[in-house]
Design a protein around this motif. Structure first.
Motif, PDB file in Angstrom:
ATOM      1  N   GLN A 156     -20.213  11.258 -30.999  1.00 18.41           N
ATOM      2  CA  GLN A 156     -20.365  11.885 -32.531  1.00 18.41           C
ATOM      3  C   GLN A 156     -19.271  11.368 -33.352  1.00 18.41           C
ATOM      4  OE1 GLN A 156     -22.375  15.444 -34.939  1.00 18.41           O
ATOM      5  NE2 GLN A 156     -21.157  15.828 -33.081  1.00 18.41           N
ATOM      6  N   THR A 157     -17.985  11.527 -32.791  1.00 15.64           N
ATOM      7  CA  THR A 157     -16.813  11.348 -33.589  1.00 15.64           C
ATOM      8  C   THR A 157     -16.566   9.804 -33.290  1.00 15.64           C
ATOM      9  OG1 THR A 157     -15.257  11.776 -31.576  1.00 15.64           O
ATOM     10  CG2 THR A 157     -15.929  13.432 -33.151  1.00 15.64           C
ATOM     11  N   GLY A 158     -16.904   9.190 -31.941  1.00 16.38           N
ATOM     12  CA  GLY A 158     -16.562   7.763 -31.895  1.00 16.38           C
ATOM     13  C   GLY A 158     -17.533   7.048 -32.617  1.00 16.38           C
ATOM     14  N   LEU A 159     -18.783   7.434 -33.068  1.00 18.67           N
ATOM     15  CA  LEU A 159     -19.524   6.616 -33.802  1.00 18.67           C
ATOM     16  C   LEU A 159     -19.423   6.872 -35.358  1.00 18.67           C
ATOM     17  CD1 LEU A 159     -20.414   5.194 -31.598  1.00 18.67           C
ATOM     18  CD2 LEU A 159     -22.806   6.444 -31.613  1.00 18.67           C
ATOM     19  N   ALA A 160     -18.412   7.061 -35.839  1.00 18.57           N
ATOM     20  CA  ALA A 160     -18.154   7.490 -37.023  1.00 18.57           C
ATOM     21  C   ALA A 160     -19.408   7.239 -37.984  1.00 18.57           C
ATOM     22  CB  ALA A 160     -16.828   6.916 -37.823  1.00 18.57           C
TER      23      ALA A 160
END
Lengths: 217, 217
Positions: free
Chosen positions: B42-46
């Motif tokens: 989730q955070t990596g795929l901003a």
DNA sequence: CTGCATCCACTTTGATACTG
DNA sequence: CAGTATCAAAGTGGATGCAG
């Protein structure tokens, strides 16, 4: 008119922004084989809604992937063709097709096979190392589709229609009426001898070798 | 729960049915580098909406591309990893990334660069012929990202984090605070000497040669 | 006939809030 | 941490209309 970006400065993300929408790569696939008119695309892409086709073509033109050409003298109409950038997509298309073909199950009732799909399969399955320094040409007839594969000194060219010069071997695959003339079906027919041949028959084995992905890979 | 098929018995169409939806290939991209937990994705795929991430993961699992693993002893949580079929997508990912990177303009304000994007760029730009029979290893530091590239007898392995063994050369790129640490930016920094080196400095040129796509291509 | 444009029902996506 | 729930906005599929 701008599709939502992914917000990443990344080649893959960019590619998906440009050709990631529904139907886009299938349109490119058909244009890779040869330029087409609007209605040819429409019938070749069985099932694409006309408004989606129109929208995609505009987006692809905007993106510099497709060129809208007004055909000159004889036919005069609109022809869509790939630009150089569009042609650059072919390796990616082939890589996706190679992977996807490993994920193909049995054909669903209602599935169709497009001539362009067959040409793409041929290109995707081409084994350059098996064709090194080879020169040979084939013409493949399957139902009402005719396509050709010409290898010149290891370099492949394929397309729909008869071979540009008299082919070394012409392969005509016989299919039952209810059988789907898929690439695999064609290769099986070739393997099982369910084909009519005309020309240098010893090139049949070469054909199989050059256009079949080996098990290990 | 089934997405509309294209109705074609064709590898490319199948691939697009399986991974053609929005965000799907970017999820695969991040998992190619290494397995991840839900929140890491989730955070990596901003920018990915959480419900879309959940939906995609279910679809990809259903398709046999992603595996949902419940981590065992120490951390115990859910980890998503690629299956063998999923890993088979890497060549297609790299081909798309190569094409897309030729279509990258200037970074837009707000664009981010993910560590996974950098690793993918490294792999996409790898020139196997330049690396034939070579063995060398690099560790690249750029801002807070650390990644490594290890070539063993011409074979490349890359990943995030420190090199598994002490690298032959460590490259630390210096960037201005407002500059985007893109792959191109890194390569420019390397070319212009805006880097700190530690190790066998003559491997800097090798690095450039092996990880730069030549002009002609 | 070709090459679209319009309209409408339906589905997917994005943004945000909320829960075991 | 790992999602589900909700709702508005955008995209898609299908039918039809229409100008050159």
């Amino acid at each position: 008119m701008k599709r939502r970006d992914f917000g990443q400065y990344c080649g893959l993300a960019r590619a998906l922004e440009l050709v990631g929408e529904r139907w886009a790569l299938l349109i490119v696939r058909n244009l890779v084989v040869r330029p087409r008119r609007y209605t040819e695309l429409q019938t070749g892409l069985a099932g694409i809604p006309t408004n989606v086709l129109a929208t995609r073509l505009k987006e692809l033109e905007q993106a510099g992937i497709v060129e809208r050409q007004v055909a000159p003298a004889p036919q005069r109409g609109v022809v869509y063709a790939l630009t150089a950038a569009g042609r650059g997509l072919e390796p990616a298309l082939l890589a996706l097709a190679r992977w996807g073909s490993t994920q193909l199950g049995e054909p669903q009732p209602g599935d169709v096979i497009s001539p362009e799909g067959l040409v793409l399969s041929l290109r995707a399955r081409f084994q350059p190392d098996q064709a090194a320094a080879l020169s040979a040409s084939w013409e493949i007839h399957v139902r009402d589709v005719v396509m050709h594969a010409v290898i010149t000194d290891g370099e492949l060219t394929t397309g729909l229609g008869a071979a540009p010069v008299k082919p070394d071997l012409t392969i005509t695959a016989r299919f039952a009426d209810d059988e789907l003339a898929s690439y695999r079906g064609i290769m099986s027919a070739v393997r099982d001898g369910l084909v009519d041949l005309s020309g240098r028959k010893q090139l049949l084995d070469t054909f199989l070798r050059v256009f079949t992905v080996p098990r290990a890979a």
